[in-house]
Design a protein around this motif. Sequence first.
Motif, PDB file in Angstrom:
ATOM      1  N   PRO A  43      -0.713  -1.753  -5.484  1.00 29.29           N
ATOM      2  CA  PRO A  43      -1.420  -1.393  -4.356  1.00 29.29           C
ATOM      3  C   PRO A  43      -2.750  -3.029  -4.041  1.00 29.29           C
ATOM      4  O   PRO A  43      -2.972  -3.428  -4.778  1.00 29.29           O
ATOM      5  CB  PRO A  43      -2.186  -0.289  -4.468  1.00 29.29           C
ATOM      6  N   ASN A  44      -2.711  -3.368  -2.784  1.00 30.55           N
ATOM      7  CA  ASN A  44      -3.572  -4.808  -1.954  1.00 30.55           C
ATOM      8  C   ASN A  44      -2.596  -6.133  -2.953  1.00 30.55           C
ATOM      9  O   ASN A  44      -3.207  -6.859  -2.577  1.00 30.55           O
ATOM     10  CB  ASN A  44      -4.783  -4.736  -2.496  1.00 30.55           C
ATOM     11  N   THR A  87       0.923  -1.208   0.177  1.00 30.03           N
ATOM     12  CA  THR A  87       0.324   0.255  -0.509  1.00 30.03           C
ATOM     13  C   THR A  87       1.300   1.131   0.358  1.00 30.03           C
ATOM     14  O   THR A  87       2.313   1.056   0.543  1.00 30.03           O
ATOM     15  CB  THR A  87      -0.773   0.194   1.078  1.00 30.03           C
TER      16      THR A  87
END
Length: 164
Positions: A119-120, A69
Amino acid sequence: MKLARAIHFDDSDTRVFHNPARTGEWCLSGGFEFSNWSEADLTGKARQAFANGWLGCETFGRVSFVAVTRIERSEYNALVDMLAQHFVEIYGAPSLEAARGVALEELAQMADLCDEHAPNTLLTVARALTESGVRETYRVIEAQEAGLEQFAIHGALDEEPHKH
């Protein structure tokens, strides 16, 4: 800039680690904790932490999965200070200034690892003791590959409300 936060899909980390990291805290590999370990140290929950635990930067607990993140510069700077303080208090670094360089190195290594991932993206770490020291390898689980929808709550939003 990106780093990774602790993520839990169930409560297994509370059973396998002496001190589990808190969900959402920023994490590092934390392999430095094992630099002086030998096979004799690798038993029970300590072995589990060594084998596949990321290090939380607030609780200094361990977690099995982290999610990439974005991090704000102010949060990053606070982590540098927190980690430097940890190196002074736990590892006997001679000063905060001396520890700050090592903290910056550790965070830069984690940022480099996270930077190439969306991200993730989930990451896992695997460690082994070798003749030349601790060897770390990382596994990347892309968000779509992770099947994150299996953890979402499913329900029909277009159903008619019950009529009485």
